[in-house]
Scaffold this active site. Structure first.
Site, PDB file in Angstrom:
ATOM      1  CB  SER A 131       0.896   3.529  -5.541  1.00 63.38           C
ATOM      2  OG  SER A 131       0.005   2.475  -5.255  1.00 63.38           O
ATOM      3  CG  ASP A 193       3.611   1.004   1.489  1.00 61.37           C
ATOM      4  OD1 ASP A 193       2.495   0.460   1.449  1.00 61.37           O
ATOM      5  OD2 ASP A 193       4.082   1.666   0.549  1.00 61.37           O
ATOM      6  CG  HIS A 306       0.597   2.969  -0.188  1.00 63.76           C
ATOM      7  ND1 HIS A 306       1.720   2.437  -0.796  1.00 63.76           N
ATOM      8  CD2 HIS A 306      -0.227   3.346  -1.214  1.00 63.76           C
ATOM      9  CE1 HIS A 306       1.575   2.472  -2.112  1.00 63.76           C
ATOM     10  NE2 HIS A 306       0.402   3.027  -2.387  1.00 63.76           N
TER      11      HIS A 306
END
Length: 625
Positions: A131, A193, A306
């Site tokens: 991330s 994502d 994600h």
């Protein structure tokens, strides 16, 4: 013609390599632990002689950093920034929010101590992050790669990111290409994502949605078992708004590549799904794949995906381990490779067309290189005419030599032709550098002996003429001396090519290289060089001439000491070149600037005995031409 290479096939080999090593699993394992155990920080581990540094994806408990989405210069944002990224040009810009997060961690004693240990060990290091942590890993890698440029045998630096947002603009991507760092970065992007595509869109209209989304992600990532917190999840309507808003901007970017892109990908992108992965390294193809894969998703999948990288990392390894020997052999053909890749990402014929486009782009650098080889042969007559001009100057009755003859030239047709040939050769080599920096030439172009030797010979032959013109036209009075203010960038680049070539040439006895070998060569010359081995010799002499002029009129003793120190340093440098016969005979011509300077210095020392009390011993040294 040089053999063609496909960037897709190269990326496929990279994907296969990563899938068969523990690098990805180890990186993800530490990322998962850092998300849980080190929010707003990082963890380190050493496995198999490799140091892993994983930045937590949980970097902001309040959601989105308020500076995210705005580009700022990489250098100069903070007072301590100067010199931190010396290899990256001034036009490089990165996301302000991500840069702020990087600097927050960078300046902690824990991080500084860890980097000290890494630099001391000189072992391979992997920066990684999930991330937003992936963006910090990328910036950390850029910092360390920049730092290691000054080290002769630097350790390997690799960066793996998982679902990371993009961090910078096109000049950043170009700078990474120019430094040949693209292969150091591998960005894993899951099929749906939203975060890796997020910065293609303006963030202001979706700030509230993003705050809620990041809080939900962070709470989930911070849980040891990735339990999702239903209290912070977006509703179906908010998910749909967010998905379609970002999708619209990703589509617009993919349909108009290269137009007004604020954020541009760099390095290798490994697109992964439940079926496997495919690796792509061309920026245009990456943007296209980001759109094609994202468009096949849904409002829910763009958020849920994600958090699926652990599953994908495991399947990437299985994708390559489960292939039979026949499949691996078959995938070495281009069409089979494209089919296999498009099946892995499951995005239909459009993805297959995109991968074919990446292959065509991969061919172009080699075709460009072949065309440049033809161009090089076409400019050979210009170079030959300058060589003839040098020979005639060195044999002239006026005994001025090559440099001074051009500097003091008249309006003859011969002099004008040399002047124009100098400009034409400069334009050709500028075009070579421009193509290289735009990634339009093969990645190893600057290491190929043909081009390294040709650029070095051009520099030694022509740069003295550029220096002569600079001082003849009085540019030094307007801008300053050539070495600091006037030297064309191409020569600095060619210096770097030659240094790198010398570093890998420890026991090379190639006689063809002797004529243009640098001062570091172990070959002892029996006669003077055909070309002075320091192409900046005359620029340094011009500065030394100014020092001699100033020293007799300077009244400040401190300035006098500094001037004499500079004069002595140049004198020793020049004497060394002459003793090693690394100068051309034009340097020692009877009426050359250097010969005149030596005589002026000798006279100055004889008539300046009062300096001996201020600088003991300096006048006792002999001046030897």
């Amino acid at each position: 013609m040089e053999a063609e290479a496909s960037s897709f096939e190269t990326s496929e080999m990279l994907a296969r390599f990563l899938g068969s090593t523990p690098l990805l699993p180890e990186s993800w394992n530490l990322c998962g632990r850092s998300n849980v155990m080190a929010p707003q920080s990082f963890l380190t581990d050493e496995v198999g002689g490799v140091t892993y540094v994983a930045f937590s994806g949980v970097q902001s408990v309040d959601g989105l950093d308020p500076f995210c989405g705005n580009l700022v210069p990489l250098a100069g944002v903070f007072p301590v920034d100067a010199g931190m990224f010396p290899a990256l040009e001034d036009t490089v810009m990165v996301d302000a929010g991500l840069l702020h997060l990087f600097w927050t961690i960078f300046h902690t004693p824990v991080f500084q101590n860890q980097m000290f240990e890494i630099k001391k060990k000189q072992k391979p290091v992997v920066f990684t992050g999930h991330s937003i942590g992936g963006a910090i890993a990328a910036l950390s890698s850029l910092w360390l790669l920049s730092y290691l440029q000054s080290i002769s045998s630097p350790p390997t630096v690799i960066c793996f990111t998982f679902g990371s947002p993009m961090i910078g603009n096109e000049p950043l991507s170009r700078a990474i290409q120019r430094q040949r760092w693209g292969g150091n970065f591998c960005h894993l992007v899951s099929k749906f994502d939203i975060l890796p595509r997020l910065l293609f869109a303006p963030l202001a209209p979706i700030t509230t949605h993003l705050h809620n989304l990041l809080k939900s992600w962070h709470l989930t990532m911070n849980s040891p078992f990735f339990f999702q917190d239903p209290g912070n999840q977006l509703g179906d309507h908010e998910k749909s708004e967010l998905f379609h808003f970002v999708l619209g901007y990703v589509e617009a970017t993919a349909r108009s590549p290269g137009t007004n892109l604020s954020f541009v990908p760099f390095g290798n992108f490994m697109f992964c799904s439940s079926d496997g992965a495919v690796c792509v390294d061309d920026a245009t193809a990456i943007v296209r794949m980001l759109y094609l894969t994202f468009a096949s998703g849904s409002p829910s999948s763009c958020i849920d995906d994600h958090l699926e990288y652990e599953s994908y990392v495991g399947k990437i390894s299985l994708q390559f381990l489960n292939r039979t020997e026949e499949e691996i052999c078959e995938s070495n053909t281009y069409e089979a490779g494209v089919t296999l890749a498009s099946q892995s990402i499951s995005s239909g014929h459009m993805a297959k067309d995109c991968l074919k486009m990446a292959r065509r782009i991969g061919r172009t650098p080699n075709l460009n290189s072949a065309n440049l080889a033809i161009g090089l042969s076409k400019i050979t007559p210009f170079r030959a005419q300058i060589e003839w001009y040098k020979e005639s100057c060195d044999q002239s009755d006026d005994q001025l030599g090559y440099y001074d003859s051009f500097k003091l030239r008249g309006a003859s047709k011969r002099d004008f032709k040399v002047f124009m040939n100098r400009i034409k050769l400069g334009e050709f080599w500028n075009s070579v550098i421009d193509m290289l920096e735009k990634n339009q030439l093969p990645h190893d172009f600057h290491k190929r002996a043909k081009w390294v030797n040709a650029s070095q010979f051009y520099k030694l032959l022509v740069e003295p003429l550029d220096i002569a013109e600079y001082y003849r036209s009085g540019e030094h009075r307007k801008k300053g001396h050539y070495m600091k203010q006037g030297r064309p960038r191409r020569y600095k680049i060619f210096d770097k090519w030659w240094r790198e070539r010398e570093a890998f040439r420890e026991n090379d006895n190639d006689n063809n290289s002797v004529s243009i070998s640098g001062s570091g060569s172990n070959n002892r010359r029996s006669k003077f060089a055909s070309l002075t081995q320091d192409s900046c010799f005359w620029a340094k002499l011009e500065e030394a001439r100014e020092w001699v002029e100033k020293v007799s009129s300077e009244s400040d003793p401190r300035h006098v000491v500094a001037l004499w120190a500079s004069i002595e340093k140049f004198e020793q440098y020049a004497r060394g070149l002459v003793d090693r016969k690394e100068v051309s005979i034009d340097v020692l011509a009877k009426n050359s600037s250097y010969t005149i300077w030596v005589e002026e210095l000798r006279v100055l020392k004889l008539h300046s005995q009062h300096f001996s009390t201020q600088i003991p011993g300096i006048l006792d040294r002999k001046v030897v031409p």
